[in-house]
Structures are given as C-alpha cells and as structure tokens.
Write an enzyme that holds these catalytic residues in place. Structure first.
Site, PDB file in Angstrom:
ATOM      1  N   GLU A   7      61.777  71.527  -9.003  1.00 14.53           N
ATOM      2  CA  GLU A   7      61.676  70.222  -9.341  1.00 14.53           C
ATOM      3  C   GLU A   7      62.414  69.485  -8.156  1.00 14.53           C
ATOM      4  O   GLU A   7      63.351  70.115  -7.569  1.00 14.53           O
ATOM      5  CB  GLU A   7      62.949  69.815 -10.488  1.00 14.53           C
ATOM      6  N   GLU A  10      64.486  64.380  -6.413  1.00 18.50           N
ATOM      7  CA  GLU A  10      65.885  63.811  -5.810  1.00 18.50           C
ATOM      8  C   GLU A  10      66.951  63.234  -7.105  1.00 18.50           C
ATOM      9  O   GLU A  10      66.418  62.243  -7.403  1.00 18.50           O
ATOM     10  CB  GLU A  10      66.829  64.396  -5.215  1.00 18.50           C
ATOM     11  N   SER A  67      68.697  70.086  -0.603  1.00 21.44           N
ATOM     12  CA  SER A  67      68.611  68.842   0.063  1.00 21.44           C
ATOM     13  C   SER A  67      69.828  68.410   0.843  1.00 21.44           C
ATOM     14  O   SER A  67      70.279  68.814   1.800  1.00 21.44           O
ATOM     15  CB  SER A  67      68.490  67.842  -1.111  1.00 21.44           C
ATOM     16  N   CYS A  81      67.923  68.075  -5.856  1.00 19.79           N
ATOM     17  CA  CYS A  81      66.893  69.019  -6.097  1.00 19.79           C
ATOM     18  C   CYS A  81      66.801  69.958  -6.962  1.00 19.79           C
ATOM     19  O   CYS A  81      68.248  69.975  -7.542  1.00 19.79           O
ATOM     20  CB  CYS A  81      65.924  68.887  -5.234  1.00 19.79           C
ATOM     21  N   SER A 237      63.492  71.656   4.868  1.00 17.55           N
ATOM     22  CA  SER A 237      64.965  69.528   4.747  1.00 17.55           C
ATOM     23  C   SER A 237      64.531  69.860   5.993  1.00 17.55           C
ATOM     24  O   SER A 237      64.564  70.509   6.706  1.00 17.55           O
ATOM     25  CB  SER A 237      65.190  70.199   4.030  1.00 17.55           C
ATOM     26  N   HIS A 250      62.029  66.561   2.446  1.00 19.54           N
ATOM     27  CA  HIS A 250      62.708  67.687   1.992  1.00 19.54           C
ATOM     28  C   HIS A 250      61.528  67.820   1.692  1.00 19.54           C
ATOM     29  O   HIS A 250      60.381  67.016   1.031  1.00 19.54           O
ATOM     30  CB  HIS A 250      63.511  67.486   0.782  1.00 19.54           C
TER      31      HIS A 250
END
Length: 347
Positions: A7, A10, A67, A81, A237, A250
């Site tokens: 996923e 965020e 993140s 995230c 990142s 990100h």
C-alpha cells in the site's frame, strides 16, 4: 490490478504545539529535544523504523522504513504507508511534548483512498473509526473539530479524507502544505526505482543517490539537500531540506499498483522560493502518472484562487494533464483545503 500488494498511499498526521511560556525563549529547540530512543519507541508502536536522517538549524528530517518524520520546535509531521498504525503515535507524542513544557494546539490527520483497503488493520478500514480514535486521543481543549471526505465526481474511488482539531478558530500556521498522490506511473520512468544488477554491492544510501540522479528528482528543487534511501528490491524515499522548508517523495514502482507521492511545505509570498506550479510540474514529470490528485492546505495563508488556476494551467501546458475535479472545504483553526484531480487529456 494485483489482488494484493504494498500500500503506497500514506496516512499523514500533523501535531502543532505552543510553549507554556510563550514565546519560545527558554527552550528554542522545543520538540527537537526529544531523544532518539523515545522517538524510536513511538515509531515501534507505529510499526516502522528510521533508516536515514538529516538535520539543519530549523528541523530534523527522518526517512522511515515506511515514509517520513519531520520534527520542528513546535510541530511534528509523520506520514506512513503500508499497514502501519500511525494513530498510535498521538498519545505518546503529546506526552513527550508535555514533558518539554509544550501543549497541543492543533491536530490534522489526512489520507487518500487506499489501493488495498481490505488489507488495512482496524481502525483504517473506516474513516469514521479513524476519526473516533483520533478524537479519543486528543485533549478536550481542541474544541474546534471537523471531519470531511472530499470525493471527486470523476473518480469517487480517489477521495481525500481530512480530520482537523484546533484550540483556536484561527490558524497559527502560515505555511501552505501541498500533497500530491500519483498512481499508474509511466513504466519506463518507474524503472528508475528498481535496484539494478550490481547494486547489491552498494548500500541503500548510495543506491538511493543513484535513483535520485537518474530519475531527475534532484532537479525538482536544486537548493534542497536530499537525504535519500533505496529499498530492496525496489522502492524509494527521500526528504529534502531547504532552510525551514521540507519536501518528501515516496515511490512504490511495481506495475499494477504503482504509486508515488510528493509533499512540500512553503509560503506563497516568499520571494526566495519558486512558483509552486513549476515545482509541481517538475515533480509530476518525474513519474508521468495516469492519475494525479493534489491536496493543498492553506493554513494561516488566505486561500488564493489564482494559485489554484495557475497550477491547472501549468500542468495542462507542460504535462498535458486536465483538471477533472476541484473541491474546496474549510476547517476551523486549520485553514482551507483545495483538492484537485487530474488525468491526461487523452483519457
């Protein structure tokens, strides 16, 4: 679309404090005095760790395994995230701030719509449940509260969720925050964020620097010092530090659920910084996504309709992106949020 994957979208939390002996003279470092061990314990509850960090005179910036975290003297921004438990950070951060003589002044929680909502743990399966958890974690002094789901008519599955709480009806934050979420990244551009053969000889910092250079991220803001990190076998990142301004990117590059985000804080009336529309154009051009959403939060700054229109004109001219939806909502003590959705004109 993959049945399941990482996923990228965020969850973002911002906590703002004021000094009990304001102005901050006795403790100009404020929240930056929180020791790393204490921060690490909070992040452990959230289910992430620090992988890289940088600091300057104004703030500390941490790249996380999921993140980023930014610590200013009176403000903390943390975005995570994956399936992280971000809201578990609220109570311990308030407690750590209280030990430094700082009192919570405002809270803002925001997120997009998850790509894999069913994979999220409670309470992140329902925004209503998230709001309940946040409200239960906050002191009653933050009495001006509002929750809103901003749903674009062209793409209801890409709603923007915002909850704010403030001790004052007027915002004390004279910063504009711009959050960009991008999906369906250009496959060629996304390749920059996969480790190449031979990269196993390099550490994640040097591999991250290579991704920054190859992708063109280093051209978004040439004045920023970039702290970057490459994940294995893919993902990226970075935090950018430019005076008292932060930026962060990100990237989840896997095909089928590719995602990238760009965020920055700025003042619209600071002559020392570039037009935000040009910055956004360069950031989005790195990824060439098929779907873009931009949430702009005007804190203490008055909402500027001309800035909104200029962003739309520049993205149309330079990237052939058409604004399909523009929504606006006002939040007491937290300002105005404008949420724009873009797709290529050919769609």
């Amino acid at each position: 679309m993959a049945v399941s994957g990482f996923e990228g979208f965020e969850k973002r939390l911002e906590l703002r404090f004021f000094d009990d002996d304001k102005p901050i003279t006795k403790n100009p470092m404020g929240l930056r005095l929180i020791d790393f061990e204490s921060l690490d314990q909070v992040l452990n509850e959230v289910q992430c760790t620090v992988v890289s960090a940088v600091a300057n005179r104004s703030f500390d910036a941490y790249v996380l395994s999921e993140s980023s975290l930014f610590v200013y003297p009176t403000k903390i921004i943390i975005k995570t995230c994956g399936t992280t438990q971000l809201l578990k950070s609220i109570r311990p951060l308030i407690h750590l701030a209280r030990n430094l003589g700082l009192t919570l002044r405002a809270c803002r929680y925001s997120r997009g719509s998850f790509i894999f909502p069913k994979a999220q743990p409670f309470p992140y399966t329902s925004f209503k449940d998230e709001v309940i958890v946040v409200e239960e974690s906050l002191p009653k002094s933050l009495c001006y509260r509002k929750a809103s789901v901003m749903t674009p008519s062209n793409n209801p599955s890409r709603a923007w969720h915002v909850f704010t709480a403030s001790a004052d009806v007027e915002s004390d934050e004279h910063v504009v925050v711009v959050e960009v979420c991008m999906t369906e990244l250009d496959r060629v551009n996304a390749r920059s964020f996969f480790k190449r053969k031979g990269d196993e000889k390099n550490n994640s910092d040097s591999a991250g620097k290579e991704m920054t250079r190859l992708s063109g991220i280093d051209n978004i803001n040439a004045n920023a010092y970039i702290c970057d990190f490459a994940f294995d076998p893919c993902g990226y990142s970075m935090n950018g530090v430019d005076g008292d301004r932060y930026s962060t990117i990100h990237v989840t590059p896997e095909d089928g659920f590719s995602y990238a985000s760009f965020e920055c804080g700025l003042s619209l009336y600071d002559n020392g910084h570039e037009d935000i529309s040009e910055v956004l154009s360069r950031a989005i051009d790195v990824f060439r996504p098929s779907d873009v959403s931009i949430a702009t939060t005007y804190g203490g700054e008055d909402y500027n309709h001309e800035v909104t229109k200029r962003v739309e004109r520049v993205l149309a001219k330079k990237l052939d992106l058409k604004c399909r939806s523009r929504l606006m909502d006002e939040f007491p003590g937290s300002g105005t949020v404008v949420y724009q959705s873009f797709t290529p004109r050919r769609k």
